[in-house]
Scaffold this motif. Sequence first.
Motif, PDB file in Angstrom:
ATOM      1  N   ALA A 294       0.827  -1.201   0.000  1.00  0.00           N
ATOM      2  CA  ALA A 294       0.000   0.000   0.000  1.00  0.00           C
ATOM      3  C   ALA A 294       0.864   1.254   0.000  1.00  0.00           C
ATOM      4  O   ALA A 294       0.558   2.242  -0.678  1.00  0.00           O
ATOM      5  CB  ALA A 294      -0.932  -0.010   1.213  1.00  0.00           C
ATOM      6  N   THR A 295       1.955   1.226   0.752  1.00  0.00           N
ATOM      7  CA  THR A 295       2.844   2.381   0.803  1.00  0.00           C
ATOM      8  C   THR A 295       3.527   2.614  -0.540  1.00  0.00           C
ATOM      9  O   THR A 295       3.667   3.758  -0.989  1.00  0.00           O
ATOM     10  CB  THR A 295       3.902   2.176   1.904  1.00  0.00           C
ATOM     11  OG1 THR A 295       3.250   1.921   3.155  1.00  0.00           O
ATOM     12  CG2 THR A 295       4.770   3.412   2.063  1.00  0.00           C
ATOM     13  N   ALA A 296       3.931   1.525  -1.209  1.00  0.00           N
ATOM     14  CA  ALA A 296       4.597   1.660  -2.505  1.00  0.00           C
ATOM     15  C   ALA A 296       3.636   2.195  -3.565  1.00  0.00           C
ATOM     16  O   ALA A 296       3.972   3.110  -4.324  1.00  0.00           O
ATOM     17  CB  ALA A 296       5.160   0.303  -2.936  1.00  0.00           C
ATOM     18  N   TYR A 297       2.431   1.644  -3.627  1.00  0.00           N
ATOM     19  CA  TYR A 297       1.446   2.123  -4.593  1.00  0.00           C
ATOM     20  C   TYR A 297       1.032   3.570  -4.305  1.00  0.00           C
ATOM     21  O   TYR A 297       0.649   4.315  -5.209  1.00  0.00           O
ATOM     22  CB  TYR A 297       0.218   1.223  -4.594  1.00  0.00           C
ATOM     23  CG  TYR A 297       0.324   0.024  -5.514  1.00  0.00           C
ATOM     24  CD1 TYR A 297      -0.554  -0.155  -6.566  1.00  0.00           C
ATOM     25  CD2 TYR A 297       1.305  -0.943  -5.330  1.00  0.00           C
ATOM     26  CE1 TYR A 297      -0.478  -1.258  -7.421  1.00  0.00           C
ATOM     27  CE2 TYR A 297       1.408  -2.049  -6.156  1.00  0.00           C
ATOM     28  CZ  TYR A 297       0.518  -2.203  -7.203  1.00  0.00           C
ATOM     29  OH  TYR A 297       0.615  -3.298  -8.037  1.00  0.00           O
ATOM     30  N   SER A 298       1.113   3.969  -3.031  1.00  0.00           N
ATOM     31  CA  SER A 298       0.781   5.349  -2.674  1.00  0.00           C
ATOM     32  C   SER A 298       1.729   6.337  -3.340  1.00  0.00           C
ATOM     33  O   SER A 298       1.352   7.474  -3.626  1.00  0.00           O
ATOM     34  CB  SER A 298       0.821   5.531  -1.159  1.00  0.00           C
ATOM     35  OG  SER A 298      -0.273   4.881  -0.549  1.00  0.00           O
ATOM     36  N   ALA A 299       2.963   5.901  -3.583  1.00  0.00           N
ATOM     37  CA  ALA A 299       3.909   6.787  -4.268  1.00  0.00           C
ATOM     38  C   ALA A 299       3.461   7.049  -5.704  1.00  0.00           C
ATOM     39  O   ALA A 299       3.614   8.163  -6.219  1.00  0.00           O
ATOM     40  CB  ALA A 299       5.313   6.180  -4.240  1.00  0.00           C
ATOM     41  N   PHE A 300       2.896   6.037  -6.376  1.00  0.00           N
ATOM     42  CA  PHE A 300       2.332   6.263  -7.707  1.00  0.00           C
ATOM     43  C   PHE A 300       1.199   7.276  -7.636  1.00  0.00           C
ATOM     44  O   PHE A 300       1.075   8.161  -8.481  1.00  0.00           O
ATOM     45  CB  PHE A 300       1.803   4.950  -8.301  1.00  0.00           C
ATOM     46  CG  PHE A 300       2.850   3.922  -8.600  1.00  0.00           C
ATOM     47  CD1 PHE A 300       4.008   4.259  -9.293  1.00  0.00           C
ATOM     48  CD2 PHE A 300       2.685   2.602  -8.210  1.00  0.00           C
ATOM     49  CE1 PHE A 300       4.981   3.309  -9.582  1.00  0.00           C
ATOM     50  CE2 PHE A 300       3.644   1.643  -8.491  1.00  0.00           C
ATOM     51  CZ  PHE A 300       4.794   1.994  -9.174  1.00  0.00           C
ATOM     52  N   ALA A 301       0.363   7.137  -6.616  1.00  0.00           N
ATOM     53  CA  ALA A 301      -0.793   8.022  -6.481  1.00  0.00           C
ATOM     54  C   ALA A 301      -0.401   9.431  -6.054  1.00  0.00           C
ATOM     55  O   ALA A 301      -1.146  10.387  -6.294  1.00  0.00           O
ATOM     56  CB  ALA A 301      -1.768   7.436  -5.461  1.00  0.00           C
TER      57      ALA A 301
ATOM     58  N   THR B  25      -0.429   5.465 -13.322  1.00  0.00           N
ATOM     59  CA  THR B  25      -1.849   5.630 -13.010  1.00  0.00           C
ATOM     60  C   THR B  25      -2.695   5.391 -14.262  1.00  0.00           C
ATOM     61  O   THR B  25      -3.744   4.741 -14.205  1.00  0.00           O
ATOM     62  CB  THR B  25      -2.116   7.040 -12.454  1.00  0.00           C
ATOM     63  OG1 THR B  25      -1.390   7.198 -11.217  1.00  0.00           O
ATOM     64  CG2 THR B  25      -3.590   7.261 -12.203  1.00  0.00           C
ATOM     65  N   GLN B  26      -2.215   5.890 -15.380  1.00  0.00           N
ATOM     66  CA  GLN B  26      -2.954   5.729 -16.635  1.00  0.00           C
ATOM     67  C   GLN B  26      -3.109   4.254 -17.003  1.00  0.00           C
ATOM     68  O   GLN B  26      -4.215   3.787 -17.303  1.00  0.00           O
ATOM     69  CB  GLN B  26      -2.233   6.468 -17.760  1.00  0.00           C
ATOM     70  CG  GLN B  26      -2.848   6.284 -19.135  1.00  0.00           C
ATOM     71  CD  GLN B  26      -1.998   6.907 -20.230  1.00  0.00           C
ATOM     72  OE1 GLN B  26      -1.290   7.888 -20.003  1.00  0.00           O
ATOM     73  NE2 GLN B  26      -2.055   6.342 -21.430  1.00  0.00           N
ATOM     74  N   ILE B  27      -2.018   3.497 -16.979  1.00  0.00           N
ATOM     75  CA  ILE B  27      -2.115   2.113 -17.448  1.00  0.00           C
ATOM     76  C   ILE B  27      -2.757   1.205 -16.391  1.00  0.00           C
ATOM     77  O   ILE B  27      -3.381   0.196 -16.751  1.00  0.00           O
ATOM     78  CB  ILE B  27      -0.743   1.563 -17.893  1.00  0.00           C
ATOM     79  CG1 ILE B  27       0.266   1.541 -16.741  1.00  0.00           C
ATOM     80  CG2 ILE B  27      -0.197   2.367 -19.051  1.00  0.00           C
ATOM     81  CD1 ILE B  27       1.610   0.942 -17.120  1.00  0.00           C
TER      82      ILE B  27
END
Length: 834
Positions: free
Chosen positions: A498-505, A548-550
């Motif tokens: 969750a923390t890693a994906y939060s960086a994308f967001a 985020t797009q893909i």
Amino acid sequence: MPEQRKKGEGRPSGAKSAKGRGRSRASRKRKWFYGLFFAGALGVVCAIVGYLLVILNGERILAANRDVLLRGDASAIYDSSNGKIASLASVNSQDAQFSELPELLRNAFIATEDKRFEEHSGIDVIGIGRAIVKDIIARSAVEGASTITQQLARNLFLNQDKTFFRKATEASIAVALENQLSKDEILTMYLNRIYFGNGVYGVKLAAKYYFNSSLEDLKLWQMATLAAIPKAPSYYNPKDDAERSAGRRAVVLTLMNNQGYITEAEMEQAKAVVYKPLDNYSTGSSRNKFMTYVDYAVKEAVQVTGRTEDEIRLGGFKIYTALNATAQQTVEDAFDDDSNFEKSPDDQKQQAAMVIMDHSDGSIKAMIGGRDYVRKGWNRVTVPRQPGSAFKPITVYGPALDTGDYTPDSILRDDKKCYGDYCPTDSNRVKYIGPITMAQSLKESRNASAVWLLNEIGVSKGVAFSEKLGMPLDKSKDRNLSIALGGLTTGVSPLQMATAYSAFANDGRSVDAHTIVRIESSDGATVYEYAGPKPKQLMKEQTAAYMTQIMQGVVQSGGTGAGAAIDRPLAGKTGTTQHGIPGLKSSYNRDAWFVGYTPEWTAAVWMGYDKTDKDHLLKKSSSAAAALFSKVMRKAMKDVPRGSFDKAPAPTPQTPPPGEQPDQVLDLQGSYDENAMLVALRWSPVEGESISYRIYRKAEGEADYARILDAASPGVADLSVAPGMSYEYYVTAYDDASGQEGVPSAKIFVEIPGVELSPSPTPSEPPIAEPSPSEEPGTEPSEPAVPTPTPTPGSTPTPMPTPTEQAATDGGTPPTEGPASGDEAAQGAGFVSP
């Protein structure tokens, strides 16, 4: 006559000097005597004055804090709206009278903690001498030498720091306590205040919690077990570690035997008993809501303040957190609903974990560590598991985009190809389609093209990108192409994902996960306030935007995560790992994931079994994780202002100031009255001058709760019930003056007996068909499973933490076996199509 000596002619010089030296020695002796006498007298005076100062200091502290003798204030945890969600100690203690304490139980604690308790006046001089010697040898304060009275003084008034100044103050309070209380009163207060682990305070409640026994019915081995716990409550309590508890129990029994309290035969018999955990006795902690989150916040409070858990729980602190009560309750309800999970063939349930966080600031909004999570249980949110294809954005697509050489429209190769001995295999229905865009490769979670891309950019870039996102990989065993598909030596936790994906967001910036916003002392002073580290730019903003797009394509029709879609923009990725059991041919899986984010929040869901074997595997692949994500996030975010990925969300409304929201309703109980044909509800009153109550009910078959009644006092009757139905209730307190409604009480279930009718046939449940390898019937395409890495001959992989090792960190009671580990994929084993 002898000749007269002339004036000036004295005795021989030798005789004169000898006499002078004699007078000088006598003078020096007198000076030494008087010096020693006055020094001794001064020392005696100083000792008397010092002792008087110690006594006066202790009496002063005791007089100024007299109310502390009654009961220390329990700390409380509050949510993001300043609603109280948990009391950390007050409901977890029961006071015993001296007459309730068996003599042998008292002797067990005296033998273990303070064998000269009946003789000293609060300070054990012999013990202090021994402690001083050990402290001098160690050149630090290592030996406690605390009497029972000193321990009571410390628990009541002081912190646990081992400093000489604190010890002096502790001693002064102990002497004052001895002057004002009897030995029986001191021992009783001590046994009512000490911590026994698992949130239990006092020997009376500890006897109930660990043995479901009253004090008078305790056996010798049980008394010794209890006396063993205070030395290190989280280490020696029998529920968390029965083996260590038994070892410490043996020490207590030996001390009791040496001091004449028990015979050798009694000692050996008590040592031989094996502790068998019973069903958990309710300590009252179940009245606290949201136990996973509360446990995590307490651990974080210990870390950020440097205080012990005992101090945090009993210090009267107000711990304000980022918890969103709506989101947390939604997660709890979903995990209580068995229909969201596969049915196990035995009593080992399929498990899951979920964490939700605000990626703008890293604040954790909701967290649950498993189904039927018990207080201080095994928090699977922090347990590493194999991530499967959910790791592709981290080791393949993210780093490729960050090089600047690729875009979502870049053409990759999805071909059947080996890289040395490593031959990745597509698990999609149509395999190896040749040229494919990056966006389509991720949407369909294709393995061959992901490995091809990692090979093109280089494994080192994937490893470095993962490390930047907070997941460092094994330096020797994870330098291979299998990391493209999540084949890791150790695995990663839902919180890390969750923390890693939060960086994308978060436009590529780092996110610091945390629960606590601030901590206040009982007098309102701020003890701690969160001030996170300055965010780091972990990747280019364009990289984050492209990801985020893909990943939005993944949750659209035809994507592996289509079942996760909700009523707002969403990006995410599924992940599945094969079972990895040697010799077993099955398409069922070990782990299933969905990690995704909206413009506002990020969440990670993991599903699997704690102990994986041929009878405990997942049949539904990642579609179940995606469906659970969707079910939770739709309701959890209903009050969160809606944003978009190209426009910042609206500001969050201001929360009410502390103190305006009424407390949670406790002790909700309900029963059906057959004569009156009604459900009688009752609960404990909530303090306040303008408090009323709102009663909510959900009937069997209804999707949501409805407010059915209001009450002015803590009790009401529900007349609108029907035979053969079952109902769930909860109650909230409402402050008529401020217009604030409290958080819901714990839910209760009431079943209404049916009316005798002629039996009608009940349709049998249709058998569950095993899903096809490529896709589950009636769902969007599932995530192709990637193999669970296992060791190959000659390799020595670093295993994933076992549940026992993890429990040492989390404080919970683990199952007997944890996730499998290894690196078959890392060492060149081929992929097996599920």
